[in-house]
Design a protein around this motif. Structure first.
Motif, short mmCIF file in Angstrom:
data_model
loop_
_atom_site.label_atom_id
_atom_site.label_comp_id
_atom_site.label_asym_id
_atom_site.label_seq_id
_atom_site.Cartn_x
_atom_site.Cartn_y
_atom_site.Cartn_z
N HIS A 10 -2.78 1.88 12.21
CA HIS A 10 -4.01 1.10 12.09
C HIS A 10 -4.72 1.38 10.77
N THR A 11 -5.42 0.36 10.29
CA THR A 11 -6.34 0.51 9.15
C THR A 11 -7.77 0.35 9.67
N TYR A 12 -8.72 0.54 8.76
CA TYR A 12 -10.12 0.40 9.16
C TYR A 12 -10.45 -0.99 9.67
N ALA A 13 -9.56 -1.97 9.42
CA ALA A 13 -9.78 -3.33 9.92
C ALA A 13 -9.79 -3.38 11.45
N SER A 14 -9.19 -2.39 12.10
CA SER A 14 -9.19 -2.36 13.57
C SER A 14 -10.57 -2.12 14.15
N GLY A 15 -11.48 -1.60 13.33
CA GLY A 15 -12.85 -1.40 13.80
C GLY A 15 -13.15 0.03 14.21
N HIS A 16 -12.10 0.81 14.53
CA HIS A 16 -12.32 2.21 14.89
C HIS A 16 -11.24 3.10 14.29
N ALA A 17 -10.70 2.66 13.15
CA ALA A 17 -9.79 3.49 12.36
C ALA A 17 -10.42 3.66 10.98
N TYR A 18 -9.88 4.55 10.16
CA TYR A 18 -10.68 5.04 9.04
C TYR A 18 -9.98 5.08 7.70
N SER A 19 -8.85 4.40 7.56
CA SER A 19 -8.11 4.43 6.30
C SER A 19 -7.72 3.02 5.88
N THR A 20 -7.41 2.88 4.60
CA THR A 20 -6.96 1.60 4.07
C THR A 20 -5.44 1.49 4.20
N LEU A 21 -4.93 0.29 3.98
CA LEU A 21 -3.49 0.08 4.01
C LEU A 21 -2.81 0.89 2.90
N ILE A 22 -3.41 0.93 1.74
CA ILE A 22 -2.84 1.69 0.63
C ILE A 22 -2.81 3.18 0.95
N GLU A 23 -3.87 3.70 1.53
CA GLU A 23 -3.87 5.11 1.94
C GLU A 23 -2.79 5.38 2.98
N ASN A 24 -2.63 4.45 3.92
CA ASN A 24 -1.57 4.61 4.93
C ASN A 24 -0.20 4.66 4.28
N ALA A 25 0.03 3.79 3.31
CA ALA A 25 1.33 3.76 2.63
C ALA A 25 1.57 5.05 1.86
N GLN A 26 0.55 5.54 1.21
CA GLN A 26 0.69 6.79 0.45
C GLN A 26 1.07 7.95 1.36
N HIS A 27 0.45 8.02 2.52
CA HIS A 27 0.77 9.10 3.45
C HIS A 27 2.11 8.85 4.15
N ALA A 28 2.49 7.60 4.33
CA ALA A 28 3.82 7.32 4.86
C ALA A 28 4.88 7.89 3.93
N GLU A 29 4.68 7.70 2.62
CA GLU A 29 5.63 8.26 1.65
C GLU A 29 5.61 9.78 1.69
N GLN A 30 4.43 10.37 1.73
CA GLN A 30 4.32 11.83 1.77
C GLN A 30 4.99 12.42 3.01
#
Length: 248
Positions: A10-30
């Motif tokens: 989820h991204t913050y677009a869900s309304g109760h999550a707290y990260s952006t899509l780009i942040e999610n992708a960066q952590h997916a790589e990590q």
């Protein structure tokens, strides 16, 4: 068991999550993911986006931070008919659709009603996976639902978040039973972090341990490799994604 794909984020677009899509992708790589599905909540969930949000996911690049991105949704199950809260016109714009019970949208019912609801969700053909089935608030007949999911090639999710004890408390034993039944009858399993913060993307410690304990073979876990996941999408009738040619 190791996984290359996270199918529930989820991204913050869900309304109760707290990260952006780009942040999610960066952590997916990590966290060594090769692919993840972005699956924000559909509109019946308080704070969730309008359905146009999901149609417009076509603007998202197929790779972010060297990780493949699939455009999806976590749709809410609305009623005993198995209807979900996205218009039919959205389906062709999605790579991946999870159908889930959420207390904020559909109140839990008795075991027979919950089971019939999920059977109808499966048979309606619009969802690729059933989310967090271990939720003890929604008692179901595991064998009946999982057998139907196998027949219709719908994946059963083992949700890592449910096993952490912070939400859907009491899911652990139920998820183990679900995984054992799925292993016995040969149903497809998917794994989702259900991350609502970027650092949880690709974190599967609890799901991995449970799947191994249940004896689920890697061949039945569609998130084990990108090739398995993309083949499952093909089995579901999804179009070939040229950008992911090297991952098939």
């Amino acid at each position: 068991m190791k996984f290359e794909v996270d199918t529930h984020t989820h991204t913050y677009a869900s309304g109760h999550a707290y990260s952006t899509l780009i942040e999610n992708a960066q952590h997916a790589e990590q966290n060594s993911m090769k692919m993840f599905c972005t699956t924000d909540h559909a509109s019946s969930m308080p704070g969730a986006p309008h359905y146009w949000f999901f149609i417009n996911q076509k603007v998202i690049p197929r790779f972010l931070s060297n990780v493949a991105v699939l455009c999806g949704v976590e749709a809410n199950i609305l009623n005993i008919k198995g209807e979900i809260d996205i218009p039919l016109e959205v389906d062709n714009h999605l790579d991946w659709t999870i159908g889930s019970f959420h207390e904020a949208v559909l109140r839990p019912a008795d075991k027979a009603t919950n089971t019939e609801t999920l059977l109808n969700v499966i048979k309606n053909g619009r969802v690729d996976a059933l989310g967090h089935l271990g939720n003890p608030n929604y008692d179901i007949d595991f064998e009946t639902v999982i057998a139907c999911a196998k027949e219709y090639n719908v994946a059963i999710e083992i949700n890592n978040s449910s096993l952490k004890g912070m939400s859907r408390v009491g899911s652990n034993e139920r998820c183990l039973e679900i995984a054992k039944i799925a292993a016995e009858i040969g149903a497809y399993i998917t794994t989702g972090s259900d991350a609502h913060f970027c650092s949880d993307i690709g974190q599967f410690q609890f799901a991995s341990e449970l799947i191994d304990k249940a004896g689920v073979p890697a061949s039945n876990v569609i998130t084990h490799t990108t090739a398995q996941f993309l083949r499952f999408l093909t089995l579901r009738g999804k179009p070939y994604i040229n950008a992911f040619h090297a991952l098939y």
